[in-house]
Design a protein around this motif. Structure first.
Motif, PDB file in Angstrom:
ATOM      1  N   LEU A   1       0.841  -1.188   0.000  1.00 57.21           N
ATOM      2  CA  LEU A   1       0.000   0.000   0.000  1.00 57.21           C
ATOM      3  C   LEU A   1       0.880   1.243   0.000  1.00 57.21           C
ATOM      4  O   LEU A   1       1.839   1.339   0.774  1.00 57.21           O
ATOM      5  N   ALA A   2       0.548   2.190  -0.867  1.00 54.20           N
ATOM      6  CA  ALA A   2       1.334   3.423  -0.932  1.00 54.20           C
ATOM      7  C   ALA A   2       1.179   4.239   0.345  1.00 54.20           C
ATOM      8  O   ALA A   2       2.112   4.934   0.764  1.00 54.20           O
TER       9      ALA A   2
ATOM     10  N   ARG B   1       8.661  -8.713  10.577  1.00 54.27           N
ATOM     11  CA  ARG B   1       7.760  -9.077   9.489  1.00 54.27           C
ATOM     12  C   ARG B   1       7.677  -7.936   8.486  1.00 54.27           C
ATOM     13  O   ARG B   1       7.522  -6.769   8.874  1.00 54.27           O
ATOM     14  N   PRO B   2       7.739  -8.252   7.195  1.00 53.02           N
ATOM     15  CA  PRO B   2       7.543  -7.213   6.185  1.00 53.02           C
ATOM     16  C   PRO B   2       6.116  -6.687   6.245  1.00 53.02           C
ATOM     17  O   PRO B   2       5.222  -7.349   6.786  1.00 53.02           O
ATOM     18  N   PRO B   3       5.859  -5.512   5.703  1.00 53.03           N
ATOM     19  CA  PRO B   3       4.480  -5.012   5.660  1.00 53.03           C
ATOM     20  C   PRO B   3       3.626  -5.899   4.762  1.00 53.03           C
ATOM     21  O   PRO B   3       4.139  -6.565   3.861  1.00 53.03           O
TER      22      PRO B   3
ATOM     23  N   ASP C   1      -4.365  -3.228   7.101  1.00 53.24           N
ATOM     24  CA  ASP C   1      -3.786  -3.207   5.757  1.00 53.24           C
ATOM     25  C   ASP C   1      -3.946  -4.561   5.073  1.00 53.24           C
ATOM     26  O   ASP C   1      -4.220  -4.639   3.870  1.00 53.24           O
ATOM     27  N   GLY C   2      -3.789  -5.636   5.847  1.00 51.25           N
ATOM     28  CA  GLY C   2      -3.979  -6.964   5.278  1.00 51.25           C
ATOM     29  C   GLY C   2      -5.406  -7.180   4.805  1.00 51.25           C
ATOM     30  O   GLY C   2      -5.642  -7.790   3.757  1.00 51.25           O
TER      31      GLY C   2
ATOM     32  N   GLY D   1      -0.690   1.772   9.181  1.00 56.25           N
ATOM     33  CA  GLY D   1       0.086   1.520  10.388  1.00 56.25           C
ATOM     34  C   GLY D   1      -0.392   0.296  11.138  1.00 56.25           C
ATOM     35  O   GLY D   1       0.268  -0.177  12.058  1.00 56.25           O
ATOM     36  N   SER D   2      -1.556  -0.231  10.743  1.00 55.68           N
ATOM     37  CA  SER D   2      -2.095  -1.440  11.350  1.00 55.68           C
ATOM     38  C   SER D   2      -1.911  -2.601  10.377  1.00 55.68           C
ATOM     39  O   SER D   2      -2.455  -2.583   9.270  1.00 55.68           O
TER      40      SER D   2
END
Length: 250
Positions: free
Chosen positions: A174-175, A215-217, A184-185, A179-180
């Motif tokens: 996501l551009a 963990r990566p985003p 985002d997932g 922050g969560s």
């Protein structure tokens, strides 16, 4: 003569040729320079790079022009490009003998079924100079460059990690992340569902163990392979842009 009073060098640098969590390449040319300077040993996991990178598909080591003798241990899964199961580990005679005596196939009689061993051997034969895999690699590399180039033109609300690296593993983040990780997932899963429902394009959403320290985003994960032609890649890019506009309201 061997100096038995000299401390053993057991420092080992362990890297992956292509990192599945990001889709980027380990800079093996620079890593090898450090390894050579400090007399460390180098182990490369080529699971995602074997059969993909290099002029003849021998992986990231070939991509960075490293000779087999420059890397102490090369390992890879046979369940990716080789279309089989299990894995292999190559190195000098001492390393190979240790693996042979300690491996599951020797300890538990869990060797490959003959037909799966034959499948792996057939793939390896195709990697010989002039073999069918060598010709196919040129087409694969071209499609990876073309699809990455298409995504680099821009997808509303998303950004491609890794730029123009020659990896067929692509991660789109996501551009503007919230922050969560959970939120985002969830957004990315809605985007993936939209692509499947309206474009017939199946993509994955990254999932990582809670035990991982870093963990990566969250990301959309896409893979380019030889089964995808120019038309399929164009459909995937169009479906991605449409889903981004609908879900992300960009």
């Amino acid at each position: 003569m061997i100096d038995h009073n000299k401390p053993l060098c057991r420092k080992l640098i362990v890297v992956e040729g292509i990192y599945s969590n990001y889709g980027d390449l380990a800079p093996l040319d620079r890593i090898w320079a450090v390894k050579d300077k400090y007399k460390y040993r180098l182990m490369v996991d080529e699971s995602h790079a074997f059969g993909v990178l290099g002029a003849t598909g021998r992986g990231a080591c070939e991509h960075f022009n490293l000779k087999p003798g420059q890397v102490e241990i090369i390992a890879a899964s046979m369940s990716h490009a080789m279309g089989s199961v299990g894995g292999f580990c190559v190195g000098d005679q001492t390393t190979v003998e240790h693996q042979r005596l300690s491996g599951s196939g020797y300890c538990f009689s869990a060797s490959l079924p003959p037909y799966l061993a034959a499948a792996g051997i057939h793939m390896l034969r195709g990697m010989r100079p002039g073999g069918p895999l060598v010709e196919a690699l040129g087409r694969l590399h071209g499609r990876v460059r073309a699809f990455r180039g298409e995504l680099l033109k821009g997808v509303p609300g998303l950004k491609l990690y890794g730029g123009s690296v020659p990896s067929p593993v692509l991660h789109l983040h996501l551009a503007r992340p919230s922050g969560s990780e959970a939120a985002d997932g969830a957004v990315l899963r809605r985007l993936a569902d939209h692509m499947l429902s309206y474009g017939g394009v199946l993509v994955g959403v990254s999932q990582y163990s809670a035990l991982e320290a870093r963990r990566p985003p969250p990301s959309l994960v896409m893979y380019v392979h030889l089964g995808l032609g120019d038309r399929e890649l164009a459909v995937a890019a169009a479906a991605l842009r449409r889903a981004a506009k609908e879900v992300l309201k960009q």
